[in-house]
Design a protein around this motif. Structure first.
Motif, short mmCIF file in Angstrom:
data_model
loop_
_atom_site.label_atom_id
_atom_site.label_comp_id
_atom_site.label_asym_id
_atom_site.label_seq_id
_atom_site.Cartn_x
_atom_site.Cartn_y
_atom_site.Cartn_z
N ASN A 69 -40.53 19.07 -97.26
CA ASN A 69 -39.48 19.01 -98.29
C ASN A 69 -38.24 19.78 -97.86
N GLY A 70 -37.83 19.58 -96.62
CA GLY A 70 -36.66 20.28 -96.10
C GLY A 70 -36.02 19.51 -94.97
N SER A 71 -35.12 20.20 -94.24
CA SER A 71 -34.43 19.58 -93.12
C SER A 71 -34.28 20.60 -92.00
N TYR A 72 -34.17 20.07 -90.78
CA TYR A 72 -33.99 20.90 -89.60
C TYR A 72 -32.61 20.61 -89.01
N ILE A 73 -31.87 21.67 -88.63
CA ILE A 73 -30.51 21.53 -88.13
C ILE A 73 -30.38 22.27 -86.81
N GLU A 74 -29.71 21.62 -85.84
CA GLU A 74 -29.38 22.26 -84.56
C GLU A 74 -27.88 22.10 -84.32
N VAL A 75 -27.24 23.17 -83.82
CA VAL A 75 -25.81 23.16 -83.52
C VAL A 75 -25.63 23.60 -82.08
N ILE A 76 -24.81 22.84 -81.31
CA ILE A 76 -24.52 23.16 -79.92
C ILE A 76 -23.01 23.34 -79.78
N SER A 77 -22.60 24.44 -79.14
CA SER A 77 -21.18 24.71 -78.89
C SER A 77 -20.78 24.09 -77.57
N ARG B 108 -47.54 30.54 -87.60
CA ARG B 108 -46.30 31.22 -87.24
C ARG B 108 -45.17 30.20 -87.15
N MET B 109 -44.02 30.54 -87.76
CA MET B 109 -42.89 29.61 -87.75
C MET B 109 -42.35 29.41 -86.35
N GLU B 110 -42.50 30.42 -85.45
CA GLU B 110 -42.03 30.25 -84.07
C GLU B 110 -42.80 29.14 -83.36
N ASN B 111 -44.10 28.92 -83.76
CA ASN B 111 -44.87 27.84 -83.15
C ASN B 111 -44.46 26.48 -83.69
N VAL B 112 -44.02 26.45 -84.96
CA VAL B 112 -43.62 25.19 -85.57
C VAL B 112 -42.18 24.83 -85.17
N PHE B 113 -41.28 25.84 -85.20
CA PHE B 113 -39.87 25.65 -84.84
C PHE B 113 -39.55 26.58 -83.67
N PRO B 114 -39.86 26.18 -82.43
CA PRO B 114 -39.60 27.06 -81.28
C PRO B 114 -38.12 27.45 -81.20
N TYR C 181 -39.60 17.66 -84.92
CA TYR C 181 -40.19 16.90 -86.03
C TYR C 181 -41.63 16.50 -85.70
N ALA C 182 -41.86 16.08 -84.45
CA ALA C 182 -43.23 15.73 -84.05
C ALA C 182 -44.14 16.95 -84.12
N ASN C 183 -43.62 18.12 -83.73
CA ASN C 183 -44.40 19.35 -83.79
C ASN C 183 -44.73 19.70 -85.24
N VAL C 184 -43.74 19.48 -86.15
CA VAL C 184 -43.98 19.75 -87.57
C VAL C 184 -45.08 18.84 -88.10
N GLN C 185 -45.05 17.57 -87.73
CA GLN C 185 -46.07 16.63 -88.19
C GLN C 185 -47.47 17.06 -87.75
N LYS C 186 -47.58 17.53 -86.50
CA LYS C 186 -48.89 18.00 -86.02
C LYS C 186 -49.33 19.23 -86.80
N ILE D 265 -23.34 18.88 -84.30
CA ILE D 265 -24.30 19.20 -85.35
C ILE D 265 -25.30 18.05 -85.46
N THR D 266 -26.59 18.38 -85.36
CA THR D 266 -27.66 17.39 -85.47
C THR D 266 -28.61 17.82 -86.57
N SER D 267 -28.88 16.92 -87.50
CA SER D 267 -29.79 17.23 -88.61
C SER D 267 -30.89 16.19 -88.68
N LYS D 268 -32.06 16.61 -89.18
CA LYS D 268 -33.23 15.74 -89.27
C LYS D 268 -34.01 16.09 -90.53
N PRO D 269 -34.12 15.16 -91.51
CA PRO D 269 -34.94 15.44 -92.68
C PRO D 269 -36.42 15.57 -92.29
N ILE D 270 -37.12 16.52 -92.95
CA ILE D 270 -38.55 16.71 -92.73
C ILE D 270 -39.24 16.59 -94.07
N PRO D 271 -39.57 15.37 -94.50
CA PRO D 271 -40.17 15.18 -95.83
C PRO D 271 -41.51 15.88 -95.98
N GLU D 272 -42.24 16.09 -94.87
CA GLU D 272 -43.54 16.75 -94.97
C GLU D 272 -43.40 18.18 -95.49
#
Length: 558
Positions: free
Chosen positions: A242-250, A167-173, A23-28, A233-240
């Motif tokens: 207009n979406g959300s980021y989700i991570e899942v760990i087994s 590049r989306m890989e730089n925003v969402f590694p 989320y901090a990376n998205v804000q930057k 399951i971990t989710s985080k809204p990203i209002p900047e």
């Protein structure tokens, strides 16, 4: 079981930290895109060029070449200077406009059609597309996201669109990487999911269930069980965006790793137990031997031998103790040397004071005879001057060992300046601004006079005109400062630096003469009496003034 529970808690914490970091990376990134867009919007040359295109003006070839070589190159340099930017494009709704790669293009090449169809939109994000701007490109770039912004204009309404791409890989590694124990996904406002969609991805058939369990519009981290598998399951809204980021760990995939790690720990522990007896025997034997070596050294130090060298006892705690003992011995020797030099300096000062006292005693007797002769001849001005000179000599004959009050030192300086005015054709005025509480404070004897003498000899005498010496006292919390300022010729920065170095240099046990010797002696006497934190400070401006400040501890009077 403890390892599994700890691993689960650690993974929940790391998942939250990872999501917050994303989320901090998205804000930057959003801030970077907005700033880059604003830079282009504020580019008056670009705006003027677009207005000329929309006005139907026929732009000359020379103007297009100049715009390309200067402005387009400048904008391209701005993009290339930021490694986080992929590209910035400007799209114009004009089919006859000449495109200028890699900045200026016609509108039909633009990917984000949504902003062109919705007139109310001013900005719009587009995610996960392929940059195939040039159809002949054999290696197009995938997974691009961009912010498209309209270029407003009062005359034509909208001059075009600015597209800032990253590049989306730089925003969402790791968003488009496949890992068996971890899955990452970004969901936009329309519900479209962006993640790695390879055929080997085992998460593909779990996406629908994960999305039903994840609370997309809320920041949450929870443990669930899907298809017989335990997951976080971990989710985080990203209002900047207009979406959300989700991570899942087994957790089940991680538990297999923990089992292997547990066996590895057991094998390592058995190996350590087999070596323990030999290691303890060797360590104890070595440590006792080094301990007696160190004990022998301390006995020599106790006998008065400070030149003994502490043996090297290794890098462990005993070795560190030996190093600290060596450091202590070096400091003791240094302090003894410094103390010896201070005693030599004090003795030399006493000897010089005794010599001055003997010479002054002889001169004082002669001056008494001169005074009597002047009074017989009724030369009372000369008699008064000789009397002042005699008082000064009597003051100096008392030696430098004891301190005097500020009042006594100022009275001495007043008589000194009065005598100096007899020598010159011009007048030196003494101005005093000393608080009442400072008059009875003690300072080293003859500490202000050398400063005043330097001011006259090196600052005032060369200009040979009426001038002023200003003595000011400043009371602080625990100290006080006496400033002596002359309105003489001043010094250059190089001269001030050289004088400061001469005053602050190491203690000298020999005498000397020349500029700075008097100030050096005053500095040494102040530090001998009061400590290293006190002494003289010098500042000057060439052609204007020279100021010498003396810092002394303040002693309140009852």
């Amino acid at each position: 079981m403890n390892l599994k529970e700890k691993e689960k808690n650690d993974k929940i914490f790391l998942a939250k930290s990872s999501v917050n970091q994303i989320y901090a990376n998205v804000q930057k990134t959003v801030e970077l895109c907005n700033m880059s867009t604003q830079v282009f919007l504020n580019n008056s040359n670009l705006t003027n060029y677009l207005e000329r295109i929309y006005s139907g003006e026929k732009i000359s070839v020379e103007d297009m070449i100049r715009f390309s070589r200067e402005d387009i190159v400048s904008m391209e340099r701005l993009v290339n200077s930021n490694p986080y930017l992929y590209q910035i494009h400007v799209y114009v709704d004009n089919d006859t406009m000449l495109e200028m790669v890699p900045i200026l293009f016609q509108k039909h090449r633009m990917k984000n059609i949504q902003i062109t169809e919705d007139e109310k939109l001013q900005k719009s994000w587009l995610f996960d597309y392929t940059d195939d701007l040039f159809s002949l490109s054999t290696n197009p770039t995938n997974h691009i996201m961009s912010l498209t912004t309209k270029i407003p204009d009062y005359t034509y309404g909208n001059l075009g669109y600015i597209e800032v791409a990253v590049r989306m890989e730089n925003v969402f590694p790791g968003l488009f990487e496949y890992k068996e124990a971890r899955w990452k996904c970004f969901v936009d406002q329309r519900g479209d999911c962006y993640y790695h969609r390879g055929e080997e991805n085992r998460w593909n058939h779990l996406v629908e269930d994960i999305m039903s369990e994840a609370e997309v519009n809320q920041e949450v981290s929870k443990k669930v069980r899907l298809h017989g598998e335990n997951m976080i399951i971990t989710s985080k809204p990203i209002p900047e965006l207009n979406g959300s980021y989700i991570e899942v760990i087994s957790l089940d995939k991680l538990s297999n790793t923990l089992t292997k790690v547990s066996w590895l720990y057991l094998l390592i522990l058995l190996g350590i137990m087999l070596l323990l007896v030999l290691v303890i025997h060797f360590v104890v034997k070595t440590m006792v031997k080094r301990f007696y070596m160190l004990f022998k050294t301390l006995k020599e130090v106790q006998g008065g031998n400070l030149n003994v060298v502490v043996p090297n006892c290794g890098s462990d705690e005993l070795g560190e103790l030996a190093n600290q003992i060596q450091i202590m011995l070096d400091k003791i020797k240094l302090l003894m040397k410094d103390n010896l030099e201070r005693e030599i300096l004090a003795k030399n000062s006493e000897i010089r004071a005794l010599q001055n006292q003997i010479n002054a005693h002889f001169i004082y007797n002669v001056l008494e005879s001169v005074k009597m002769m002047a009074e017989i001849e009724e030369k009372y001005d000369i008699a008064d001057a000789v009397t002042s000179l005699g008082i000064m000599l009597r003051y100096s004959m008392q030696g430098l060992a004891k301190n005097v009050t500020v009042r006594q030192e100022i009275e001495y300086i007043q008589k000194y300046i009065a005598l100096m005015n007899l020598r010159f054709d011009y007048e030196i005025y003494l101005s005093l601004n000393i608080p009442e509480v400072l008059w009875e404070q003690e300072i080293p004897k003859m500490s202000l006079q050398p400063i005043v003498e330097n001011a006259i000899c090196h600052g005032i005498e060369d200009i040979a005109e009426d001038t002023n010496i200003y003595i000011k006292g400043i009371v602080m919390l625990q100290d006080f400062i006496i400033e002596i300022t002359d309105q003489g010729k001043g010094m250059t920065e190089e001269e001030v630096k050289a004088l400061r170095e001469k005053i602050e240099e190491d203690i000298e046990i020999s005498g000397g003469t020349g500029t700075g010797i008097g100030l050096k002696n005053v500095q040494d006497r102040i530090q001998i009496h009061f400590g290293k934190e006190y002494g003289l400070m010098v500042s000057s401006k060439h052609g204007c003034y020279t100021k010498v400040s003396m810092r002394i501890p303040f002693q309140p009077r009852v």
